[in-house]
Design a protein around this motif. Structure first.
Motif, PDB file in Angstrom:
ATOM      1  N   SER A 214       0.884  -1.296   0.268  1.00 32.70           N
ATOM      2  CA  SER A 214       0.026   0.076  -0.030  1.00 32.70           C
ATOM      3  C   SER A 214       0.841   1.355  -0.281  1.00 32.70           C
ATOM      4  CB  SER A 214      -0.763   0.019   1.148  1.00 32.70           C
ATOM      5  OG  SER A 214       0.020  -0.050   2.385  1.00 32.70           O
ATOM      6  N   THR A 215       0.252   2.562  -0.327  1.00 32.47           N
ATOM      7  CA  THR A 215       0.909   3.809  -0.474  1.00 32.47           C
ATOM      8  C   THR A 215      -0.074   4.667  -0.327  1.00 32.47           C
ATOM      9  OG1 THR A 215       2.385   5.200  -1.945  1.00 32.47           O
ATOM     10  CG2 THR A 215       0.810   3.931  -3.029  1.00 32.47           C
ATOM     11  N   VAL A 219      -2.626   5.202  -7.099  1.00 34.73           N
ATOM     12  CA  VAL A 219      -1.721   4.124  -7.991  1.00 34.73           C
ATOM     13  C   VAL A 219      -2.706   3.562  -8.825  1.00 34.73           C
ATOM     14  CG1 VAL A 219      -0.555   2.012  -8.015  1.00 34.73           C
ATOM     15  CG2 VAL A 219       0.006   3.418  -5.916  1.00 34.73           C
ATOM     16  N   ASP A 220      -2.550   3.738 -10.227  1.00 35.51           N
ATOM     17  CA  ASP A 220      -3.600   3.428 -11.023  1.00 35.51           C
ATOM     18  C   ASP A 220      -3.562   1.794 -11.183  1.00 35.51           C
ATOM     19  OD1 ASP A 220      -1.653   3.150 -12.886  1.00 35.51           O
ATOM     20  OD2 ASP A 220      -1.940   4.893 -13.919  1.00 35.51           O
ATOM     21  N   LYS A 221      -4.695   1.209 -12.118  1.00 34.18           N
ATOM     22  CA  LYS A 221      -4.647  -0.024 -12.335  1.00 34.18           C
ATOM     23  C   LYS A 221      -3.333  -0.765 -12.941  1.00 34.18           C
ATOM     24  CE  LYS A 221      -7.505  -3.605 -14.621  1.00 34.18           C
ATOM     25  NZ  LYS A 221      -8.793  -3.722 -15.251  1.00 34.18           N
ATOM     26  N   ASP A 223      -0.323   0.565 -12.837  1.00 30.92           N
ATOM     27  CA  ASP A 223       0.745   0.675 -11.883  1.00 30.92           C
ATOM     28  C   ASP A 223       0.829  -0.315 -10.753  1.00 30.92           C
ATOM     29  OD1 ASP A 223       1.962   2.723 -13.036  1.00 30.92           O
ATOM     30  OD2 ASP A 223       1.092   4.048 -11.947  1.00 30.92           O
ATOM     31  N   ARG A 224      -0.437  -0.692 -10.319  1.00 27.80           N
ATOM     32  CA  ARG A 224      -0.832  -1.672  -9.371  1.00 27.80           C
ATOM     33  C   ARG A 224      -0.149  -3.315 -10.007  1.00 27.80           C
ATOM     34  NH1 ARG A 224      -5.692   0.894  -8.410  1.00 27.80           N
ATOM     35  NH2 ARG A 224      -7.019  -0.673  -9.643  1.00 27.80           N
ATOM     36  N   LYS A 225      -0.699  -3.396 -11.131  1.00 23.52           N
ATOM     37  CA  LYS A 225      -0.053  -4.652 -11.774  1.00 23.52           C
ATOM     38  C   LYS A 225       1.212  -4.839 -12.233  1.00 23.52           C
ATOM     39  CE  LYS A 225      -1.242  -7.685 -15.678  1.00 23.52           C
ATOM     40  NZ  LYS A 225       0.052  -8.228 -15.948  1.00 23.52           N
ATOM     41  N   ILE A 227       3.576  -3.334 -10.279  1.00 21.83           N
ATOM     42  CA  ILE A 227       4.111  -3.444  -9.030  1.00 21.83           C
ATOM     43  C   ILE A 227       4.024  -4.803  -8.389  1.00 21.83           C
ATOM     44  CG2 ILE A 227       4.197  -2.694  -6.399  1.00 21.83           C
ATOM     45  CD1 ILE A 227       3.280  -0.053  -7.258  1.00 21.83           C
ATOM     46  N   SER A 228       2.990  -5.589  -8.550  1.00 23.59           N
ATOM     47  CA  SER A 228       2.563  -6.742  -8.384  1.00 23.59           C
ATOM     48  C   SER A 228       3.314  -7.911  -9.071  1.00 23.59           C
ATOM     49  CB  SER A 228       1.135  -7.105  -8.329  1.00 23.59           C
ATOM     50  OG  SER A 228       0.768  -8.520  -8.061  1.00 23.59           O
ATOM     51  N   LEU A 251       6.202   3.015  -0.103  1.00 22.35           N
ATOM     52  CA  LEU A 251       5.333   1.750  -0.309  1.00 22.35           C
ATOM     53  C   LEU A 251       5.581   0.980   0.988  1.00 22.35           C
ATOM     54  CD1 LEU A 251       3.578   0.691  -2.460  1.00 22.35           C
ATOM     55  CD2 LEU A 251       5.400  -0.870  -3.157  1.00 22.35           C
ATOM     56  N   TYR A 253       4.237  -2.524   3.362  1.00 19.73           N
ATOM     57  CA  TYR A 253       3.867  -3.891   3.070  1.00 19.73           C
ATOM     58  C   TYR A 253       3.163  -4.431   4.446  1.00 19.73           C
ATOM     59  CZ  TYR A 253       4.314  -9.094   2.515  1.00 19.73           C
ATOM     60  OH  TYR A 253       3.898 -10.515   2.423  1.00 19.73           O
TER      61      TYR A 253
END
Length: 415
Positions: A214-215, A219-221, A223-225, A227-228, A251, A253
């Protein structure tokens, strides 16, 4: 009403896992030969069975004598030009224990003085039809054949009971099947698959349940993908297990994993393997379950032979004696020999220890006979010299103990 009963039975035999589909016993049974839990156990039984040799015998005064040149003798090497007898045992056990329809044996006769061929049919490739109490015909699907009349005498259908039948062997609907032991335990096989999928999913996803990244910023969709994916690529799998995790740019965890005892299905998977082994009659110690020590496995191998293999072979020789009865009209019979099975032989030191209490209660010949039967040592009868009893006060005969000593020729000083 029957539809409702079947639907309820199917539901009762399924266990719902979260919001996903229930354990699918039907999927497990449809691919039974691809289910490792079943095949690991059944291969143990197949190997044990393949160590035993069948042959033709006749009765003699002291037991039975093998007839090595009998017409049927070649059958116990090759049942037909394509299939060895060991392969026959393999097919028989997998199909008989894994499929509800059991197995169908077909005898193909040639000239009267020549060995016939024996074939075993896949359970999915035939249907048995009844009229009243009798089999009216057997339909073989590929290549298509209908077996009727006197030709039925060359076939033997062997299957497990079906407890839904209206009476023994009869379904009441004209077509009937058995109900294999494995089907009764199929829910555990389905459980194994689900447990394996769970553990494989953990192995792919960091080797444990994931967490939350989390941040404080947005964070758009995409960017989230990204990062994951990068997180998984950098920290997932066995090669990254135990490595520290470094995050930047604010960021955070949050670990959402639970204690291993809550999330590890290995124990559950192992238990399911053990239950599947039990369904095939194989001790769990032989598939890595239970207290799998050397002594336990040694005992389990002996248990496998005594509780499963020998009873199965008693049935098998009965089936073969009946099917091949036209070739056994002079007192011959089909039987098997256990003398070469090391697992059934007693340890010599243990046997001697067990026989020690009776050593001074039986003759030497009787003692040697007991020892020979319980081990692979062949001790001959000693004749009249062996018809004496040893006493425990040294290895001397009972006659020597009770016999009065002859001192007539001894000198006074010697006495």
């Amino acid at each position: 009403m029957n539809f409702i009963k079947q639907w309820l039975a199917k539901k009762m035999c399924s266990i719902v896992y979260g919001g996903e589909s229930p354990f699918d016993r039907e999927e497990y049974m449809a691919t039974i030969t691809q289910q490792e839990a079943f095949m690991i156990a059944i291969k143990k039984k197949i190997k044990a069975c393949q160590n035993i040799e069948f042959s033709i015998y006749k009765d003699i005064k002291d037991g039975k004598e093998e007839m090595k040149t009998h017409t049927l003798s070649p059958l116990f090497k090759m049942i037909n030009k394509n299939t060895s007898f060991n392969d026959f045992i393999d097919y028989f056990l997998v199909w008989y224990e894994g499929y509800d329809n059991g197995v169908l044996l077909e005898l193909v006769k040639g000239l009267s003085n020549y060995c016939p061929d024996l074939y075993i049919h896949n359970p999915s490739n035939f249907t048995v039809h009844y009229i009243g109490n009798e089999i009216s015909r057997i339909e073989i699907l590929n290549p298509h054949r209908n077996i009727t009349g006197e030709e039925l005498e060359n076939f033997m259908w062997i299957r497990s009971p079906n407890y839904s039948n209206v009476k023994d062997g009869i379904s009441g609907v004209g077509i009937t099947t058995g109900y294999s032991k494995q089907n009764a335990f199929a829910i555990w096989g389905a459980y194994v698959k689900k447990a394996w999928e769970w553990n494989w999913s953990l192995a792919k996803n960091l080797g444990k349940p994931g967490g939350i990244l989390s941040t404080e910023g947005f964070v758009d969709k995409e960017d989230r993908k990204e990062i994951s994916d990068k997180y998984t690529a950098s920290n997932g799998g066995a090669n990254h297990a135990g490595k520290p995790l470094v995050l930047g740019s604010g960021l955070k965890y949050q670990d959402t994993s639970r204690a291993p005892i809550d999330t590890d299905w290995n124990a559950g998977e192992q238990k399911a393997y053990e239950r599947t082994a039990i369904a095939t009659g194989v001790p769990a110690e032989l598939v890595g379950g239970g207290e799998s020590t050397y002594q336990n496995r040694k005992h389990a191998k002996k248990e496998l032979y005594k509780d499963e293999v020998i009873p199965f072979f008693n049935n098998l020789k009965g089936w073969l004696n009946y099917l091949l009865r036209d070739y056994l009209k002079n007192g011959e019979f089909i039987d098997y020999d256990l003398t070469g099975i090391d697992e059934l032989k007693e340890d010599i030191s243990e046997v001697i220890q067990k026989l020690e209490p009776i050593k001074n209660r039986v003759t030497i010949n009787e003692y040697r006979k007991f020892l020979s039967k319980m081990t692979d040592i062949e001790l001959e009868d000693l004749g009249e010299k062996g018809e004496v009893v040893l006493v425990s006060a040294g290895d001397i005969t009972l006659d020597e103990v009770v016999e009065s000593p002859d001192v007539s020729e001894e000198k006074e000083d010697d006495i």
